[in-house]
Enzyme design. Structure first.
Site, PDB file in Angstrom:
ATOM      1  N   ARG A  38       0.839  -1.200   0.000  1.00  0.00           N
ATOM      2  CA  ARG A  38       0.000   0.000   0.000  1.00  0.00           C
ATOM      3  C   ARG A  38       0.871   1.246   0.000  1.00  0.00           C
ATOM      4  O   ARG A  38       2.034   1.182   0.406  1.00  0.00           O
ATOM      5  CB  ARG A  38      -0.776   0.042   1.318  1.00  0.00           C
ATOM      6  CG  ARG A  38      -2.236  -0.028   1.234  1.00  0.00           C
ATOM      7  CD  ARG A  38      -2.768   0.024   2.663  1.00  0.00           C
ATOM      8  NE  ARG A  38      -3.405  -1.219   3.042  1.00  0.00           N
ATOM      9  CZ  ARG A  38      -4.653  -1.519   2.735  1.00  0.00           C
ATOM     10  NH1 ARG A  38      -5.399  -0.668   2.093  1.00  0.00           N
ATOM     11  NH2 ARG A  38      -5.159  -2.676   3.099  1.00  0.00           N
ATOM     12  N   CYS A  45      -6.494  -1.950   9.015  1.00  0.00           N
ATOM     13  CA  CYS A  45      -7.021  -1.281  10.203  1.00  0.00           C
ATOM     14  C   CYS A  45      -6.987   0.237  10.082  1.00  0.00           C
ATOM     15  O   CYS A  45      -8.004   0.908  10.234  1.00  0.00           O
ATOM     16  CB  CYS A  45      -6.220  -1.762  11.416  1.00  0.00           C
ATOM     17  SG  CYS A  45      -6.633  -0.924  12.925  1.00  0.00           S
ATOM     18  N   GLY A 183     -23.006  -9.559  10.268  1.00  0.00           N
ATOM     19  CA  GLY A 183     -21.832  -9.623  11.147  1.00  0.00           C
ATOM     20  C   GLY A 183     -21.427  -8.222  11.584  1.00  0.00           C
ATOM     21  O   GLY A 183     -22.227  -7.280  11.517  1.00  0.00           O
ATOM     22  N   HIS A 446     -18.368   5.791  41.425  1.00  0.00           N
ATOM     23  CA  HIS A 446     -19.789   6.102  41.241  1.00  0.00           C
ATOM     24  C   HIS A 446     -19.926   7.572  40.825  1.00  0.00           C
ATOM     25  O   HIS A 446     -19.252   8.422  41.386  1.00  0.00           O
ATOM     26  CB  HIS A 446     -20.545   5.898  42.555  1.00  0.00           C
ATOM     27  CG  HIS A 446     -21.983   6.318  42.471  1.00  0.00           C
ATOM     28  ND1 HIS A 446     -22.931   5.542  41.830  1.00  0.00           N
ATOM     29  CD2 HIS A 446     -22.625   7.432  42.900  1.00  0.00           C
ATOM     30  CE1 HIS A 446     -24.101   6.160  41.899  1.00  0.00           C
ATOM     31  NE2 HIS A 446     -23.950   7.303  42.538  1.00  0.00           N
TER      32      HIS A 446
END
Ligand code: FAD
Ligand code: NAD
Length: 467
Positions: A38, A45, A183, A446
């Site tokens: 490439r 990815c 998928g 929390h």
């Protein structure tokens, strides 16, 4: 330099497997080169996979929140206007910055980038474009490409029948999009275009979406996607697609056989899986055979059957995930440098980056039952989590599966807006062999979504507080 080779290590492919392997090998003092066909580094990815898809998912999520009334619920009333070229520009910018980042890291670590397609001449000699490179060890990290659907021709430039690369780049929002395959790719990219205004129909061969995930998660995800307006056609296979001008006609058949029907669409996304890239590599020249699924088999040190040749990432068996490839990249470099590189393939999280996100690690309930072990399950709905409730994010749950006798956590499954972030805690706990009690007695801040994991773990002993 050992034995007069040009390099200690040559890695073929610069995806998350290859580039990580190259950087770690160089860090460990090995003279390293990485071949890539490439124009840019980073593989599937960074160029056409994880990163650009997340750029479109993130941006379309904002658009949807403004358009579907969820922002208005918070007292923010806006009418969004889609600027698709700007949305694509920020996607391309993310890709440019991150692929450029790998080029920077290669320079910093003195990894030589060999530009061109690599073909073996022998086990230690590889032709990359016009150059011949020799190395003591060659690592195959060539990744995977889209599995074609027989008789269906993908033409990304035309934009009518596309694969995932084409679906990332559509120049306009299709009126009606049919996604072949329920998928990860189909649901993530189907969600993008649904949010931006397309009518989306997802055709899935199996009787449920998201194969490989926990049964409860698949059922719940099905309901959530339907609620979001994605039509799911299960137990149905696509047997053909014809294109006339800007319109496609699909032929569908019940998976079990029966009468066929047709469906018209402006855009068809073919997302029926990916297959390993080995074509043209010259594996025959080194006597390396692939298995029935086209994958290269390796041992625990990523050695192939050919001395001096190792393989990692999507081209070997296992889930086709970037972080799995990365971890194998680290490990293979460590083995080559004489160290011990460990990848625990039993603890590899997977995440679907839809809204809400869907994540899991370890065994599904079905797989846990198949082992014959007695199991206990704790489940906690996001609706009862104070932060999710406050944020108006009621969908989903956390499910903890533990072995009854030892309480050891076997699997964790989460549907929640930030499930992809939450699953890291479960993976870490499992890596350390945690029990559900260990998670339950760990203090969680929390108010956070993560408290739902603590509560689900408490649920394994039948004692959650908030339900
Ligand atoms: P690749 O990334 O495929 O890289 C291999 C590289 O090798 C390529 O650049 C290729 O050009 C090069 N190459 C191949 N043959 C040769 C040769 N003979 N000579 C020279 N170079 C060669 N995974 C996740 O974990 N999270 C996600 O969110 C995610 N999203 C995705 C979204 C999409 C749309 C797609 C398609 C995939 C996604 N994936 C995701 C999967 C992920 O991209 C792959 O699992 C990962 O890229 C595999 O890494 P790899 O290094 O094995 O191979
Ligand atoms: P997939 O294997 O996840 O799903 C393909 C689906 O297509 C399956 O459910 C299958 O039953 C169905 N199918 C096959 N043939 C069909 C037909 N003729 N008609 C209808 N349905 C058919 O494959 P994918 O979605 O293409 O993704 C490929 C790989 O990329 C996956 O392995 C995934 O791990 C990876 N990926 C990961 C992420 C992520 O981690 N978020 C995102 C995108 C892709």
């Amino acid at each position: 330099m050992a034995d007069n080779y040009d390099y200690d290590v040559l890695i073929i492919g610069s995806g998350p497997g290859g580039y990580v392997a190259a950087i770690r090998a160089a860090q460990l003092g090995l003279k390293t080169a990485c071949a890539e066909s490439r124009e840019t580094l980073g593989g599937t990815c960074l160029n056409v996979g994880c990163i650009p898809s997340k750029a479109m998912l993130h941006a379309s999520e904002y658009f949807d929140a403004a358009a579907n009334g969820s922002m208005a619920k918070l007292g923010v009333e806006v009418t969004p206007r889609l600027n698709l070229p700007a949305m694509h520009a920020q996607r391309l910018d993310a890709v440019k910055q991150l692929t450029g980042g790998i080029a920077f890291l290669f320079k910093k670590n003195k990894v030589d980038w060999k530009k061109g397609f690599a073909t073996f001449q022998d086990a230690h000699t590889v032709k990359v474009g016009d150059e011949t490179v020799t190395a003591k060890t060659v690592v195959i990290a060539t990744g995977s490409s889209v599995t074609p659907l027989p008789g269906v021709e993908v033409d990304n430039a035309k934009g009518v029948v596309v694969d995932s690369t084409g679906a990332l780049e559509l120049a306009s929002v299709p009126k009606k999009m049919v996604v072949i395959g329920g998928g990860v790719i189909g649901l993530e990219l189907g969600s993008v275009w649904r949010r931006l205004g397309a009518e989306v129909i997802c055709v899935e061969f199996l009787d449920q979406i998201l194969p490989g995930m926990d049964g409860d998660v698949r059922k719940e995800a099905n309901k959530i996607f339907k609620k979001q307006g994605i039509e799911l056609r299960l137990s149905t296979k696509v047997t053909g697609v014809t294109v006339k001008g800007k319109k496609a006609t699909l032929t569908l058949e019940p998976a079990a056989g029966g009468a066929s029907e047709t469906l018209e669409a402006d855009c068809v996304l073919v997302s029926i899986g990916r297959r390993p890239n080995t074509e043209g590599l010259g594996l025959d020249k080194i006597g390396l055979e692939t298995n029935k699924r086209g994958q290269i088999e390796v041992d625990g040190e990523f050695r192939t059957s050919v001395e001096g040749v190792r393989a990692i990432g999507d081209v070997i068996p296992g889930p086709m995930l970037a972080h799995k490839a990365e971890d194998e990249g680290l490990a293979v470099a460590e083995w080559i440098a004489g160290q011990t590189g460990i990848v625990n393939h039993a603890v590899i999280p997977s995440v679907v980056y839809t809204m809400p996100e869907i994540a899991g690690v370890g065994l599904t309930e079905e797989q846990a039952n198949e082992t014959g072990a007695k199991i206990k399950i704790g489940k906690f709905p996001m609706l009862a989590n104070s932060r999710a409730k406050t944020n108006h994010e009621p969908d989903g749950f956390v499910k903890v599966i533990a072995e009854a006798e030892t309480d050891r956590v076997l699997g964790v499954w989460i549907i929640a807006t930030v499930a992809g972030t939450m699953i890291a805690e479960a993976a870490l706990a499992m890596e350390f062999g945690a029990t559900s009690e260990d998670i339950a007695y760990t203090c969680h801040a929390h108010p956070t979504h993560s408290e739902a994991l603590k509560e689900a773990a408490m649920g394994v002993q039948g004692k959650p507080i908030h339900i």
